[in-house]
Design a protein around this motif. Structure first.
Motif, PDB file in Angstrom:
ATOM      1  N   ALA A   1       0.834  -1.210   0.000  1.00  0.00           N
ATOM      2  CA  ALA A   1       0.000   0.000   0.000  1.00  0.00           C
ATOM      3  C   ALA A   1       0.866   1.257   0.000  1.00  0.00           C
ATOM      4  O   ALA A   1       0.544   2.246  -0.668  1.00  0.00           O
ATOM      5  CB  ALA A   1      -0.923  -0.008   1.215  1.00  0.00           C
ATOM      6  N   PHE A   2       1.993   1.219   0.739  1.00  0.00           N
ATOM      7  CA  PHE A   2       2.889   2.378   0.799  1.00  0.00           C
ATOM      8  C   PHE A   2       3.500   2.673  -0.570  1.00  0.00           C
ATOM      9  O   PHE A   2       3.474   3.815  -1.048  1.00  0.00           O
ATOM     10  CB  PHE A   2       3.988   2.131   1.829  1.00  0.00           C
ATOM     11  CG  PHE A   2       5.096   3.147   1.787  1.00  0.00           C
ATOM     12  CD1 PHE A   2       4.917   4.404   2.333  1.00  0.00           C
ATOM     13  CD2 PHE A   2       6.313   2.833   1.192  1.00  0.00           C
ATOM     14  CE1 PHE A   2       5.943   5.347   2.285  1.00  0.00           C
ATOM     15  CE2 PHE A   2       7.334   3.769   1.139  1.00  0.00           C
ATOM     16  CZ  PHE A   2       7.155   5.024   1.688  1.00  0.00           C
ATOM     17  N   PHE A   3       4.045   1.647  -1.215  1.00  0.00           N
ATOM     18  CA  PHE A   3       4.692   1.870  -2.508  1.00  0.00           C
ATOM     19  C   PHE A   3       3.672   2.149  -3.608  1.00  0.00           C
ATOM     20  O   PHE A   3       4.029   2.731  -4.641  1.00  0.00           O
ATOM     21  CB  PHE A   3       5.549   0.664  -2.881  1.00  0.00           C
ATOM     22  CG  PHE A   3       6.868   0.633  -2.171  1.00  0.00           C
ATOM     23  CD1 PHE A   3       7.899   1.490  -2.550  1.00  0.00           C
ATOM     24  CD2 PHE A   3       7.086  -0.224  -1.098  1.00  0.00           C
ATOM     25  CE1 PHE A   3       9.120   1.475  -1.890  1.00  0.00           C
ATOM     26  CE2 PHE A   3       8.297  -0.242  -0.441  1.00  0.00           C
ATOM     27  CZ  PHE A   3       9.320   0.612  -0.834  1.00  0.00           C
ATOM     28  N   HIS A   4       2.418   1.764  -3.407  1.00  0.00           N
ATOM     29  CA  HIS A   4       1.377   2.109  -4.367  1.00  0.00           C
ATOM     30  C   HIS A   4       1.193   3.622  -4.449  1.00  0.00           C
ATOM     31  O   HIS A   4       0.881   4.165  -5.522  1.00  0.00           O
ATOM     32  CB  HIS A   4       0.066   1.440  -3.958  1.00  0.00           C
ATOM     33  CG  HIS A   4      -1.061   1.697  -4.892  1.00  0.00           C
ATOM     34  ND1 HIS A   4      -1.152   1.120  -6.141  1.00  0.00           N
ATOM     35  CD2 HIS A   4      -2.169   2.497  -4.777  1.00  0.00           C
ATOM     36  CE1 HIS A   4      -2.252   1.532  -6.747  1.00  0.00           C
ATOM     37  NE2 HIS A   4      -2.881   2.370  -5.951  1.00  0.00           N
ATOM     38  N   ILE A   5       1.377   4.304  -3.332  1.00  0.00           N
ATOM     39  CA  ILE A   5       1.249   5.759  -3.283  1.00  0.00           C
ATOM     40  C   ILE A   5       2.601   6.445  -3.438  1.00  0.00           C
ATOM     41  O   ILE A   5       2.691   7.550  -3.983  1.00  0.00           O
ATOM     42  CB  ILE A   5       0.584   6.191  -1.962  1.00  0.00           C
ATOM     43  CG1 ILE A   5      -0.787   5.512  -1.806  1.00  0.00           C
ATOM     44  CG2 ILE A   5       0.435   7.696  -1.890  1.00  0.00           C
ATOM     45  CD1 ILE A   5      -1.800   5.904  -2.864  1.00  0.00           C
ATOM     46  N   PHE A   6       3.666   5.793  -2.988  1.00  0.00           N
ATOM     47  CA  PHE A   6       4.992   6.428  -2.909  1.00  0.00           C
ATOM     48  C   PHE A   6       5.499   6.870  -4.271  1.00  0.00           C
ATOM     49  O   PHE A   6       5.880   8.032  -4.466  1.00  0.00           O
ATOM     50  CB  PHE A   6       5.980   5.462  -2.254  1.00  0.00           C
ATOM     51  CG  PHE A   6       7.398   5.963  -2.234  1.00  0.00           C
ATOM     52  CD1 PHE A   6       7.774   6.967  -1.360  1.00  0.00           C
ATOM     53  CD2 PHE A   6       8.346   5.438  -3.104  1.00  0.00           C
ATOM     54  CE1 PHE A   6       9.085   7.440  -1.346  1.00  0.00           C
ATOM     55  CE2 PHE A   6       9.645   5.900  -3.095  1.00  0.00           C
ATOM     56  CZ  PHE A   6      10.019   6.900  -2.219  1.00  0.00           C
ATOM     57  N   PHE A   7       5.533   5.960  -5.246  1.00  0.00           N
ATOM     58  CA  PHE A   7       6.089   6.304  -6.553  1.00  0.00           C
ATOM     59  C   PHE A   7       5.249   7.358  -7.263  1.00  0.00           C
ATOM     60  O   PHE A   7       5.790   8.244  -7.948  1.00  0.00           O
ATOM     61  CB  PHE A   7       6.197   5.050  -7.426  1.00  0.00           C
ATOM     62  CG  PHE A   7       7.304   4.120  -7.005  1.00  0.00           C
ATOM     63  CD1 PHE A   7       8.615   4.561  -6.936  1.00  0.00           C
ATOM     64  CD2 PHE A   7       7.037   2.804  -6.684  1.00  0.00           C
ATOM     65  CE1 PHE A   7       9.641   3.713  -6.553  1.00  0.00           C
ATOM     66  CE2 PHE A   7       8.054   1.945  -6.298  1.00  0.00           C
ATOM     67  CZ  PHE A   7       9.361   2.399  -6.225  1.00  0.00           C
ATOM     68  N   LYS A   8       3.944   7.310  -7.111  1.00  0.00           N
ATOM     69  CA  LYS A   8       3.078   8.324  -7.711  1.00  0.00           C
ATOM     70  C   LYS A   8       3.387   9.707  -7.138  1.00  0.00           C
ATOM     71  O   LYS A   8       3.534  10.692  -7.861  1.00  0.00           O
ATOM     72  CB  LYS A   8       1.609   7.989  -7.465  1.00  0.00           C
ATOM     73  CG  LYS A   8       1.100   6.741  -8.159  1.00  0.00           C
ATOM     74  CD  LYS A   8      -0.349   6.495  -7.794  1.00  0.00           C
ATOM     75  CE  LYS A   8      -0.947   5.324  -8.566  1.00  0.00           C
ATOM     76  NZ  LYS A   8      -0.227   4.050  -8.297  1.00  0.00           N
TER      77      LYS A   8
ATOM     78  N   GLY B   1      -5.528   5.728  -5.087  1.00  0.00           N
ATOM     79  CA  GLY B   1      -4.331   6.093  -5.837  1.00  0.00           C
ATOM     80  C   GLY B   1      -4.501   5.950  -7.336  1.00  0.00           C
ATOM     81  O   GLY B   1      -3.992   6.763  -8.120  1.00  0.00           O
ATOM     82  N   LEU B   2      -5.240   4.933  -7.751  1.00  0.00           N
ATOM     83  CA  LEU B   2      -5.411   4.672  -9.178  1.00  0.00           C
ATOM     84  C   LEU B   2      -6.233   5.763  -9.858  1.00  0.00           C
ATOM     85  O   LEU B   2      -5.998   6.074 -11.035  1.00  0.00           O
ATOM     86  CB  LEU B   2      -6.070   3.306  -9.375  1.00  0.00           C
ATOM     87  CG  LEU B   2      -5.924   2.673 -10.760  1.00  0.00           C
ATOM     88  CD1 LEU B   2      -4.473   2.287 -11.018  1.00  0.00           C
ATOM     89  CD2 LEU B   2      -6.815   1.446 -10.888  1.00  0.00           C
ATOM     90  N   TRP B   3      -7.211   6.337  -9.154  1.00  0.00           N
ATOM     91  CA  TRP B   3      -8.064   7.363  -9.740  1.00  0.00           C
ATOM     92  C   TRP B   3      -7.505   8.774  -9.542  1.00  0.00           C
ATOM     93  O   TRP B   3      -7.571   9.607 -10.460  1.00  0.00           O
ATOM     94  CB  TRP B   3      -9.473   7.287  -9.140  1.00  0.00           C
ATOM     95  CG  TRP B   3     -10.336   6.243  -9.757  1.00  0.00           C
ATOM     96  CD1 TRP B   3     -10.637   5.011  -9.256  1.00  0.00           C
ATOM     97  CD2 TRP B   3     -11.020   6.315 -11.012  1.00  0.00           C
ATOM     98  NE1 TRP B   3     -11.448   4.308 -10.100  1.00  0.00           N
ATOM     99  CE2 TRP B   3     -11.708   5.093 -11.200  1.00  0.00           C
ATOM    100  CE3 TRP B   3     -11.119   7.296 -12.002  1.00  0.00           C
ATOM    101  CZ2 TRP B   3     -12.472   4.833 -12.334  1.00  0.00           C
ATOM    102  CZ3 TRP B   3     -11.881   7.031 -13.137  1.00  0.00           C
ATOM    103  CH2 TRP B   3     -12.547   5.816 -13.281  1.00  0.00           C
ATOM    104  N   VAL B   4      -6.967   9.053  -8.373  1.00  0.00           N
ATOM    105  CA  VAL B   4      -6.520  10.424  -8.070  1.00  0.00           C
ATOM    106  C   VAL B   4      -5.299  10.811  -8.890  1.00  0.00           C
ATOM    107  O   VAL B   4      -5.185  11.949  -9.364  1.00  0.00           O
ATOM    108  CB  VAL B   4      -6.239  10.559  -6.559  1.00  0.00           C
ATOM    109  CG1 VAL B   4      -5.561  11.892  -6.261  1.00  0.00           C
ATOM    110  CG2 VAL B   4      -7.535  10.445  -5.771  1.00  0.00           C
TER     111      VAL B   4
ATOM    112  N   VAL C   1      -4.834  17.925 -14.289  1.00  0.00           N
ATOM    113  CA  VAL C   1      -4.764  19.315 -13.796  1.00  0.00           C
ATOM    114  C   VAL C   1      -3.431  19.942 -14.171  1.00  0.00           C
ATOM    115  O   VAL C   1      -3.362  21.098 -14.635  1.00  0.00           O
ATOM    116  CB  VAL C   1      -4.992  19.345 -12.277  1.00  0.00           C
ATOM    117  CG1 VAL C   1      -4.770  20.756 -11.739  1.00  0.00           C
ATOM    118  CG2 VAL C   1      -6.395  18.858 -11.933  1.00  0.00           C
ATOM    119  N   LEU C   2      -2.340  19.190 -13.965  1.00  0.00           N
ATOM    120  CA  LEU C   2      -1.018  19.707 -14.324  1.00  0.00           C
ATOM    121  C   LEU C   2      -0.889  19.919 -15.829  1.00  0.00           C
ATOM    122  O   LEU C   2      -0.191  20.831 -16.279  1.00  0.00           O
ATOM    123  CB  LEU C   2       0.068  18.740 -13.836  1.00  0.00           C
ATOM    124  CG  LEU C   2       0.218  18.627 -12.309  1.00  0.00           C
ATOM    125  CD1 LEU C   2       1.246  17.561 -11.948  1.00  0.00           C
ATOM    126  CD2 LEU C   2       0.612  19.965 -11.703  1.00  0.00           C
TER     127      LEU C   2
END
Length: 239
Positions: A55-62, A144-147, A154-155
Motif C-alpha cells: 500500500a505504501f509503494f502504491h502511493i509512494f512512486f506516484k 491512488g489509481l483514480w486520483v 490538472v497539471l
C-alpha cells in the motif's frame, strides 16, 4: 487451477484463478479486522492494511514522481535530469501497480498480449475469494489509481495555460502510463463482477433443472395424482 471464460469481446477473456496464486498465506488476511484501530493519522491507516508495504509503494512512486515534476526545478537546474527522474519514477509506478499492488491489494491482474496476427488480447485475472481482500487495501488502491491521473490532468491544463510545452512531455508520459493501468484494472473489475454474476445465475439454473430431473414424478403427481391411486385400487379389487 485456472478457469478461463470468454469476455465481452473476442479479444478479451477473463480468468478466475486460485486465490493461493495471487495472495500469501491466509494468516495475513484478517489483520485489518483483528487489529485495534487507534487514532494515529495516515501512518496508522496504512499499518491497518493487510499489505502495508504494498500500500505504501502504491502511493509512494506516484507522489514522488509528481513532486519531482513540480518542485524538481527548485533543486536541480538540469531539465534533462528532471525529465529522466520523472520518467523512471513513472515507470517504477506502472510496473509496481500492474504486477504487485494490484495483485496483493485487490486481487486483480491484467495483461495485454499481442497475437500472431498482430491483434491485441486483454487477459484479466481475479482472485476467486473476494472476501479475503481487505477494505483498507482496496480503498488505498482505487484512491491512488483514480486520483493520480486526475492530478496529472490538472497539471496538463496548467502547463497548457503557461505555454510550458517542454514539460508537457512528462505529463503526457504520466497520463499514458496511469491511463493504461486505470483502464486495465477497471475493465478487470467489471469483467470479474459480470463473470461472477453469470456463474451465480448458471449455478442457480443448474440447481433448478437438476431438482426437476431428480423428481420426474413431481409434476405428473401434482397434476394426475388421483389417477394413479384409483388405478391401484381397481387392480387390488380385481385380485
Amino acid at each position: 487451477m485456472n478457469v478461463s471464460a470468454s469476455g465481452s469481446t473476442d479479444d478479451e477473456r477473463l480468468s478466475f484463478v486460485d486465490s493461493s496464486s495471487l495472495s500469501p498465506s491466509s494468516s495475513n488476511y484478517g489483520r485489518s479486522a483483528g487489529r485495534t484501530q487507534e487514532e494515529g493519522g495516515v501512518v496508522t491507516y496504512f499499518q491497518s492494511a493487510n499489505h502495508p508495504t504494498a500500500a505504501f509503494f502504491h502511493i509512494f512512486f506516484k507522489t514522488l514522481a509528481m513532486l519531482t515534476y513540480i518542485f524538481g526545478s527548485w533543486f536541480i537546474t538540469n531539465t534533462v535530469l528532471i525529465f529522466v527522474m520523472c520518467v523512471v519514477l513513472l515507470a517504477f509506478d506502472f510496473w509496481t501497480v500492474k504486477n504487485v499492488t494490484g495483485r496483493l491489494l485487490v486481487g486483480l491482474r491484467w495483461e495485454n498480449q499481442i497475437k500472431e496476427d498482430g491483434s491485441n488480447e486483454w487477459v484479466f485475472e481475479a482472485i476467486a475469494d473476494t472476501s479475503r481482500i481487505g477494505k483498507v487495501d482496496s480503498t488505498i488502491f482505487w484512491f491512488g489509481l483514480w486520483v493520480s491521473p486526475i492530478l496529472w490532468v490538472v497539471l496538463f491544463v496548467v502547463g497548457v495555460l503557461k505555454f510550458n510545452l517542454t514539460w508537457l512531455v512528462i505529463v503526457c508520459v504520466a497520463l499514458t502510463l496511469n491511463g493504461i493501468n486505470l483502464y486495465g484494472f477497471v475493465s478487470c473489475r467489471k469483467g470479474a463482477k459480470k463473470q461472477a454474476q453469470n456463474a451465480v445465475n448458471s449455478f442457480m439454473t443448474q440447481g433448478v433443472v437438476s431438482g426437476l430431473l431428480s423428481t420426474p414424478g413431481l409434476i405428473t403427481g401434482a397434476l394426475f395424482g388421483g389417477s394413479n391411486s384409483s388405478n391401484n385400487n381397481s387392480n387390488d379389487s380385481h385380485v
